[in-house]
Design an enzyme around this catalytic site. Sequence first.
Site, PDB file in Angstrom:
ATOM      1  N   CYS A  39       0.844  -1.199   0.000  1.00  0.00           N
ATOM      2  CA  CYS A  39       0.000   0.000   0.000  1.00  0.00           C
ATOM      3  C   CYS A  39       0.879   1.248   0.000  1.00  0.00           C
ATOM      4  O   CYS A  39       1.812   1.360   0.806  1.00  0.00           O
ATOM      5  CB  CYS A  39      -0.911   0.005   1.222  1.00  0.00           C
ATOM      6  SG  CYS A  39      -1.946   1.480   1.372  1.00  0.00           S
TER       7      CYS A  39
ATOM      8  N   CYS B  34      -0.738   5.772   7.145  1.00  0.00           N
ATOM      9  CA  CYS B  34      -1.963   5.248   7.739  1.00  0.00           C
ATOM     10  C   CYS B  34      -1.602   4.388   8.949  1.00  0.00           C
ATOM     11  O   CYS B  34      -0.601   3.667   8.928  1.00  0.00           O
ATOM     12  CB  CYS B  34      -2.714   4.426   6.700  1.00  0.00           C
ATOM     13  SG  CYS B  34      -4.047   3.419   7.362  1.00  0.00           S
TER      14      CYS B  34
ATOM     15  N   CYS C  14      -1.767  -0.584   9.427  1.00  0.00           N
ATOM     16  CA  CYS C  14      -0.853  -1.721   9.264  1.00  0.00           C
ATOM     17  C   CYS C  14       0.499  -1.418   9.896  1.00  0.00           C
ATOM     18  O   CYS C  14       0.987  -0.280   9.831  1.00  0.00           O
ATOM     19  CB  CYS C  14      -0.655  -2.041   7.782  1.00  0.00           C
ATOM     20  SG  CYS C  14      -2.133  -2.695   6.974  1.00  0.00           S
TER      21      CYS C  14
ATOM     22  N   CYS D  71      -8.168   0.482   0.296  1.00  0.00           N
ATOM     23  CA  CYS D  71      -7.404  -0.237   1.317  1.00  0.00           C
ATOM     24  C   CYS D  71      -7.222  -1.680   0.875  1.00  0.00           C
ATOM     25  O   CYS D  71      -8.209  -2.409   0.714  1.00  0.00           O
ATOM     26  CB  CYS D  71      -8.107  -0.167   2.667  1.00  0.00           C
ATOM     27  SG  CYS D  71      -7.268  -1.104   3.963  1.00  0.00           S
TER      28      CYS D  71
ATOM     29  N   GLN E   1     -16.241 -11.732  13.451  1.00  0.00           N
ATOM     30  CA  GLN E   1     -14.854 -12.029  13.119  1.00  0.00           C
ATOM     31  C   GLN E   1     -14.475 -11.205  11.888  1.00  0.00           C
ATOM     32  O   GLN E   1     -15.283 -10.982  10.996  1.00  0.00           O
ATOM     33  CB  GLN E   1     -14.681 -13.519  12.839  1.00  0.00           C
ATOM     34  CG  GLN E   1     -14.938 -14.420  14.039  1.00  0.00           C
ATOM     35  CD  GLN E   1     -13.917 -14.258  15.156  1.00  0.00           C
ATOM     36  OE1 GLN E   1     -12.819 -13.744  14.944  1.00  0.00           O
ATOM     37  NE2 GLN E   1     -14.276 -14.685  16.356  1.00  0.00           N
TER      38      GLN E   1
ATOM     39  N   PHE F 116     -19.619 -16.407  25.750  1.00  0.00           N
ATOM     40  CA  PHE F 116     -19.300 -15.198  24.972  1.00  0.00           C
ATOM     41  C   PHE F 116     -19.645 -15.470  23.504  1.00  0.00           C
ATOM     42  O   PHE F 116     -18.859 -15.231  22.594  1.00  0.00           O
ATOM     43  CB  PHE F 116     -17.821 -14.814  25.096  1.00  0.00           C
ATOM     44  CG  PHE F 116     -17.312 -14.687  26.513  1.00  0.00           C
ATOM     45  CD1 PHE F 116     -17.445 -13.493  27.202  1.00  0.00           C
ATOM     46  CD2 PHE F 116     -16.701 -15.758  27.147  1.00  0.00           C
ATOM     47  CE1 PHE F 116     -16.975 -13.369  28.505  1.00  0.00           C
ATOM     48  CE2 PHE F 116     -16.227 -15.644  28.445  1.00  0.00           C
ATOM     49  CZ  PHE F 116     -16.358 -14.449  29.125  1.00  0.00           C
TER      50      PHE F 116
ATOM     51  N   ASP G  76     -15.098 -17.667  23.516  1.00  0.00           N
ATOM     52  CA  ASP G  76     -14.416 -16.675  22.675  1.00  0.00           C
ATOM     53  C   ASP G  76     -14.617 -15.296  23.298  1.00  0.00           C
ATOM     54  O   ASP G  76     -15.424 -14.494  22.814  1.00  0.00           O
ATOM     55  CB  ASP G  76     -14.977 -16.726  21.255  1.00  0.00           C
ATOM     56  CG  ASP G  76     -14.295 -15.723  20.326  1.00  0.00           C
ATOM     57  OD1 ASP G  76     -13.174 -15.280  20.639  1.00  0.00           O
ATOM     58  OD2 ASP G  76     -14.902 -15.371  19.295  1.00  0.00           O
TER      59      ASP G  76
ATOM     60  N   CYS H  30      -8.176 -13.276  20.670  1.00  0.00           N
ATOM     61  CA  CYS H  30      -7.449 -12.369  19.795  1.00  0.00           C
ATOM     62  C   CYS H  30      -6.308 -11.682  20.541  1.00  0.00           C
ATOM     63  O   CYS H  30      -5.688 -10.763  20.010  1.00  0.00           O
ATOM     64  CB  CYS H  30      -8.391 -11.314  19.200  1.00  0.00           C
ATOM     65  SG  CYS H  30      -9.195 -10.276  20.447  1.00  0.00           S
TER      66      CYS H  30
END
Length: 420
Positions: A66, A72, A75, A149, A249, A276, A344, A370
Amino acid sequence: MSQRCIIERLGAKGDGVAFRAEGPVHVPFTLPGEEVEIELAPDKNSDRATLITVLRQSPQRIAPVCPLFTRCGGCAMQHLEETAYREWKYSLVETPLRRAGLAAEISPLIDGHGDGRRRVTFHARHGDGGIHIGFMAARSHDLVGVPHCPVLTTSLNDAAIIAKRLAEVLAPARKPLDIVVTASQSGFDIDIRGHGSPNDRVRAALIHLAGTLDLARLSLHGDTIIERRQPIIAMGRARVVPPPGAFLQATALSEELLAQAALAAIEGRKRVADLFCGCGPFALRIAEQAEVRAVEGDASMLAALDKAARFTERLRKVTVERRDLFKRPLLAPELEAFDAVVMDPPRAGAEAQAKMLAQTSVPVVVGISCDAATFARDAAILAGGGYTLERVQPVDQFKYSAHVEIVGIFRKPERKRARR
């Protein structure tokens, strides 16, 4: 004042780390072995620095995908070649587990990016020339315009244009807006935050524009302005209509991979608790092979799951319970009714629930997370209760970021359990 340094390693957030007499300094967008010129933060207590230039490049450095990379804030790691990138992502899982004293088989990283992320949040701000749409720069309130993006699903290619047109309708209020765009099977599902309740004129203008833009649903702060079509998300055989802005997700492929790992671990189990559970990405798939008790604190997400379960054929029994599992985790006697548990939790983890599970004889627990640090903390609690962390599967759902999704399979030797 600028100075030169050598980057020694990569940190957990993707920053290069150099070491000085005063301590480590973190330099974004640098790689191990590189000699760089940096500008130290004016705050003497800060361990961060700004990259001025790379004086000697690492052989692992590649061109980013990118042109806005480094500007930005979305990332962190587009400049690292694939093999080293995968090793770094693997370390994000391995290091916290090792520090927690947990030995487990960690499978190779799976790419869960697929067609890309199916949700994006644009920020709308007033400035010279009117409304500006984009993402925030890293560690900054500066807005970076992002016409395209590369980490988003292709169906979101026009999302920035649509977000700007909606922001223009709300411009007279001169409020900063967050515009959440989700790509559903039936079109864009958009929830705008920051404006407050609209008057009748603004509401009518939004309804008209939603038709012009062919949106599936448009909401303000979760209040549906117009639903022209139900915004449908597939979860196994089920078709779910999530509430506006509900958790999903990030990619469809990653959701499928996480669910496959969970289903393989609980194969043959008859009664499963999904804690969850959100809108049901795991519960609705589990119900294709076992009875499910789905527990969630958010009433609107639980209602979406319940409705999808009732309208999907050939599912086993699904029951739902609204419960704040942080304040009121399922107690050990309640958990003994199940022969498998899937959970989760949000990034904060499930410490209270893990403590209850550690006291049970539930033979299989699948932990999905995560956040590697809170996963390791909760895994250590389960290990203290006699569980073995059999296997860990990292999934690269958030490509080029410092986040990685984890599935952990915990088992406890089975003993004869009382009938319930």
